[in-house]
Design an enzyme around this catalytic site. Structure first.
Site, short mmCIF file in Angstrom:
data_model
loop_
_atom_site.label_atom_id
_atom_site.label_comp_id
_atom_site.label_asym_id
_atom_site.label_seq_id
_atom_site.Cartn_x
_atom_site.Cartn_y
_atom_site.Cartn_z
N SER A 1 0.84 -1.21 0.00
CA SER A 1 0.00 0.00 0.00
C SER A 1 0.87 1.26 0.00
CB SER A 1 -0.94 0.00 1.20
OG SER A 1 -0.24 0.22 2.42
N TRP B 1 2.30 1.58 -3.55
CA TRP B 1 1.26 2.03 -4.47
C TRP B 1 1.25 3.55 -4.62
CZ3 TRP B 1 -2.83 5.35 -3.55
CH2 TRP B 1 -3.81 5.42 -4.53
N HIS B 2 1.61 4.26 -3.55
CA HIS B 2 1.50 5.71 -3.56
C HIS B 2 2.52 6.38 -4.49
CE1 HIS B 2 -1.05 5.08 -0.03
NE2 HIS B 2 -1.49 6.31 -0.24
N GLY B 3 3.63 5.73 -4.75
CA GLY B 3 4.56 6.39 -5.65
C GLY B 3 5.89 5.67 -5.77
N PHE C 1 -0.93 10.58 -7.81
CA PHE C 1 -0.76 9.14 -7.62
C PHE C 1 -1.55 8.33 -8.63
CE2 PHE C 1 -0.41 10.70 -3.05
CZ PHE C 1 0.95 10.90 -3.18
#
Length: 470
Positions: A315, A318-320, A470
């Site tokens: 997770s 996933w943000h960057g 994002f």
């Protein structure tokens, strides 16, 4: 297209009028799809074709999974679809990161591919995976017509920054005509207004102070840096929950329910509770499509801890594509896993608080969780490891430097503290939103005054939403 523009207001006005006089379900879907693609194209038309192609491919794979349900072919089609989605996300979002770090490791000249990140790709690809997984597990039926899948993946209120809506929650809503009702308009407009206030008045004004300190942290004293770090946590919350409120409100005006995406996260009593309240659509997506498929808590404690750690780490990633996001993910993975271990020990020893001690324990848990949450967001905002290091070092060891106390930061901290305190005292379990009855003049006046107040105190400057990157 940005929600906070006159162009979007005109766009919504035309769409609502057209939808108001359209009663045919299929015609409504076509209108909404055209509107969604126009909305997306006005943001960046270059990747509209990819959005269409991905959506069409997911429809075809969903049909194949349904046709070969229960066989190895269905599983292969699911794997192929997920691989396409993740590969697409990997190329656009992470390839530059890997190329840069690969060149550094092997002493090569600096490599930057300068790949442009398509708008909303992290959100709509996760919805695409949701559809395939839900069809495979028979949570939804494969759609005979591609129209519904095109609309589900490309629905404009949430395509840029979510919420990430699961197919089993969205597709059933397409089985009926969506009337533009006064009740839905009233609810949606008020929800949108609350989101606009969070974003334009609170988040954007906090951003001025936060940007000043984070741009040159070595120049500020520890008090100023600590205040800026707390302010960024509140800015991020109001920015992202504000967008979510606006997206949910827009969808409600059109007769769609996107659920909630934030639920009083600063009243969380532990890391797991925080992620049940913060970015709910993302955390529930990882729970349903990563944590549970990995085995969840069904394969023993060690495997449970491993599954939880991996889920939280992913997770964060996933943000960057940045080491700061990886660190952020590791921090949450460690915190969540340690809490799970501690919770299991308490259950094994049958330790539990009662009465007044339970309330005191709950209050202390909230304060500790907030104290842990705030510094976790430093690498999220800092952008690089060196700035992150400077902020942490000066936050705890630097009494000297510029002393900068933003009045708006203090005001909004007090405001958000008061809101959460009221929610805690009255034991509220939801996001506190209560629409006014706009059929009565006194509530119309109250709402109009709220809108006027919002426009009077809104920050006029950069209005980009944080999560749109994002």
């Amino acid at each position: 297209m940005n929600f906070m523009t006159l162009g979007f207001v005109l766009f919504m006005a035309v769409l609502l009028i057209v939808m108001r006089f359209c009663k045919n379900i299929r015609a409504q879907h076509i209108i909404l799809l055209i509107a969604s693609y126009v909305f997306y194209a006005l943001g960046d038309w270059r990747f509209l074709g990819m959005l269409f192609a991905i959506s069409l491919l997911m429809w075809a794979l969903g049909r194949g999974i349904s046709k070969y349900s229960g066989t190895g072919k269905a599983k292969a089609l699911l794997a192929a679809g997920v691989a396409v989605d993740l590969l697409t996300l990997g190329i656009f979002k992470y390839l530059d990161f890997f190329a840069e770090n690969f060149s550094r490791i092997f002493g090569m000249s600096h490599v930057t591919l300068k790949i442009i990140l398509p708008i909303g790709i992290s959100f709509y690809l996760f919805q695409a995976i949701s559809y395939l997984a839900d069809v495979y597990h028979k949570r939804v039926e494969a759609q005979a017509s591609p129209l519904k899948i095109l609309l589900y993946i490309g629905f404009f209120p949430q395509i840029v920054s979510g919420p990430i809506v699961k197919s089993k929650d969205f597709l059933p809503q397409l089985s009926k005509a969506h009337a533009i009702t006064r009740k839905n308009l009233s609810w949606g407009v008020q929800k949108f207004a609350v989101g606009l206030f969070k974003k334009a008045v609170i988040a954007d004004r906090l951003a001025v102070a936060v940007d000043a300190v984070f741009s040159a942290p070595a120049a500020y004293d520890s008090v100023s840096i600590t205040l800026a770090v707390i302010s960024y946590t509140l800015e991020l919350y109001c920015d992202f929950s504000g967008y979510s409120d606006m997206a949910i409100g827009v969808a409600k005006m059109l007769g769609f329910d996107l659920g909630i995406n934030f639920n009083l996260p600063f009243l969380a009593k532990n890391p797991s509770d925080f992620w049940r309240r913060w970015h709910i659509s993302l955390s529930s997506w990882f729970r349903d499509y990563v944590y549970i498929p990995l085995g969840g808590n069904r394969r023993g404690r060690l495997r449970t801890y491993f599954n939880l750690f991996v889920t939280m780490l992913l997770s964060g990633i996933w943000h960057g594509a940045s080491w700061t996001f990886i660190i952020w993910g590791v921090c949450w993975a460690v915190a969540s896993t340690l809490h799970k271990i501690f919770s299991d020990i308490r259950k094994h020893l049958k330790i539990q608080s009662k009465g007044a001690l339970s309330k005191l324990s709950g209050a202390v848990s909230i304060l500790i969780t907030f104290a842990v949450t705030v510094p976790f967001f430093v690498p999220f905002r800092a952008g690089n490891l060196s700035t992150t290091g400077v902020i942490f070092s000066r936050m705890f060891t630097s009494p000297n430097g510029i002393h900068y106390i933003s009045v708006y930061a203090v005001i909004f901290m007090v405001l958000l503290f008061a809101v959460n305190l009221i929610a805690a005292i009255f034991n509220k379990k939801d996001d506190l939103f209560r629409p006014l009855d706009l059929s009565k003049w006194r509530w119309k006046l109250v709402f109009c005054l709220f809108v006027v107040f919002t426009f009077c105190f809104a920050y006029i400057g950069n209005t980009a939403f944080i999560y749109s990157q994002f």
